[in-house]
Scaffold this motif. Structure first.
Motif, short mmCIF file in Angstrom:
data_model
loop_
_atom_site.label_atom_id
_atom_site.label_comp_id
_atom_site.label_asym_id
_atom_site.label_seq_id
_atom_site.Cartn_x
_atom_site.Cartn_y
_atom_site.Cartn_z
N TYR A 35 1.00 -1.14 -0.06
CA TYR A 35 0.24 0.01 0.04
C TYR A 35 0.74 1.29 -0.15
N GLN A 41 -3.56 11.05 4.50
CA GLN A 41 -4.70 10.07 3.79
C GLN A 41 -4.64 8.49 4.30
N GLY A 42 -5.69 7.82 3.91
CA GLY A 42 -5.50 6.67 4.31
C GLY A 42 -4.73 5.76 3.29
N PHE A 105 0.50 -5.43 9.25
CA PHE A 105 1.53 -4.43 8.72
C PHE A 105 2.96 -4.45 9.23
N GLY A 106 3.91 -4.09 8.35
CA GLY A 106 5.02 -3.83 8.82
C GLY A 106 5.21 -2.08 9.19
N PRO A 107 6.39 -1.85 9.71
CA PRO A 107 6.62 -0.34 9.98
C PRO A 107 6.58 0.61 8.82
N PHE B 35 -12.62 -3.39 9.77
CA PHE B 35 -11.76 -3.28 10.85
C PHE B 35 -11.64 -1.79 11.27
N TYR B 37 -8.12 0.15 12.66
CA TYR B 37 -6.65 0.15 12.70
C TYR B 37 -6.20 1.47 13.44
N GLN B 39 -2.89 3.97 14.15
CA GLN B 39 -1.68 4.35 13.42
C GLN B 39 -1.05 5.55 14.44
N SER B 42 4.41 8.26 13.43
CA SER B 42 5.59 7.64 13.27
C SER B 42 5.69 6.26 13.43
N GLN B 44 3.83 1.95 13.37
CA GLN B 44 3.21 1.39 12.30
C GLN B 44 1.53 0.94 12.77
N MET B 45 1.01 0.58 11.60
CA MET B 45 -0.48 0.30 11.91
C MET B 45 -0.80 -0.77 12.53
N LEU B 47 -3.69 -3.33 14.31
CA LEU B 47 -4.95 -3.98 14.47
C LEU B 47 -5.62 -3.53 15.83
N ARG B 50 -11.84 -6.13 14.73
CA ARG B 50 -12.36 -6.51 13.39
C ARG B 50 -13.80 -7.12 13.72
N PHE B 91 -8.04 4.37 11.73
CA PHE B 91 -8.35 4.15 10.41
C PHE B 91 -9.61 3.14 10.44
N LEU B 106 -7.63 -4.03 1.32
CA LEU B 106 -8.34 -3.01 2.28
C LEU B 106 -8.92 -1.79 1.50
N TRP B 108 -10.02 1.89 2.75
CA TRP B 108 -9.57 2.63 3.89
C TRP B 108 -10.46 4.04 3.81
N GLY B 109 -10.80 4.27 5.04
CA GLY B 109 -11.22 5.77 5.25
C GLY B 109 -10.14 6.82 5.40
N LEU B 110 -10.32 8.07 5.49
CA LEU B 110 -9.38 8.90 5.60
C LEU B 110 -8.48 9.29 6.92
#
Lengths: 114, 118
Positions: A35, A41-42, A105-107, B35, B37, B39, B42, B44-45, B47, B50, B91, B106, B108-110
């Motif tokens: 992605y 933004q998403g 997800f990864g970083p 889902f 998520y 974030q 800086s 990572q995403m 979960l 769900r 998200f 996926l 996604w929303g904003l």
């Protein structure tokens, strides 16, 4: 196995250069996704692998972008002749086979094109 | 085409209070997953929670729960007893189960930026 890893975490390059990112999914996850996420933004879907087969590419993925997943393990995403508009966070995610629909997800790799 | 809408770009909550983040989606499919998520800046995403569309019972994970209204296509996230570590971008995401090649991409929303005030 601690999760999805991505390398490098940050990349600064000059316009016109080529860059390559790597993603190592969680072991035995047969599905792998790339992605792209820009500020505010998403994420947007780029491409999808099931094992070693690249089954879908987004229209967002121009001819300058190529992705591979040899042997169905790690994946690489290459951007040729980078443009300033390529500056973004590139996220990789993996999910297991037909067990659940959750992507891990990864970083991410943050790319800045000068 | 499926779409996900998060109408709250920013939200804030006092520590220990409860906050609800909104998400609506549009789809013609009957079978899908939703889902939330998280974030952090800086980072990572991750979960959060769900929900399978075929399940009527709302999903719960510790302090996080959802209000899933399938007919209204609404999927809100409730965070109880908010903590400073909950501050992040949240998200909402959708995945349909009938894409070609089993592609579970996926949508996604904003996102909603949540601030937690001490």
């Amino acid at each position: 196995d601690t999760g999805v890893s991505q390398d490098p975490r940050h990349k600064i390059t000059k316009r016109g250069q080529n860059v390559t990112f790597r993603c190592d999914p969680i072991s035995e996850h047969n599905r792998l996704y790339w992605y792209r996420q820009t500020l505010g933004q998403g994420p947007e879907f780029l491409t999808y692998f099931q094992n070693e087969a690249q089954l879908e590419k987004s229209r967002l993925l121009s001819d300058r972008f190529s992705a591979e997943r040899p042997k169905g393990s790690f994946s690489t995403l290459e951007i040729q002749r980078t443009e300033q508009g390529d500056s973004a966070m590139y996220l990789c995610a993996s999910s297991p086979r037909d067990v659940e629909e959750t992507q891990y997800f990864g970083p991410g790799t943050r790319l800045l094109v000068l | 085409a499926q779409t996900v809408t998060q109408s709250q770009p920013e939200m804030s909550v006092q520590e220990a209070e409860t906050v609800t983040l909104s998400c609506t989606y549009d789809t013609s499919e009957s079978d899908y997953y939703l889902f939330w998520y998280k974030q952090p800046p800086s980072r990572q995403m991750i979960l959060v929670i769900r929900q399978e569309a075929y399940k009527q019972q709302n999903a719960t994970e510790n302090r996080f729960s959802v209000n899933f209204q399938k007919a209204a296509k609404s999927f809100s996230l409730k965070i109880s007893d908010s903590q400073l570590g909950d501050a992040a971008m949240y998200f909402c995401a959708y995945v349909g189960l009938f894409n070609a090649g089993n592609n579970r991409k996926l949508i996604w929303g904003l996102g909603t930026s949540l601030a937690v005030n001490p």
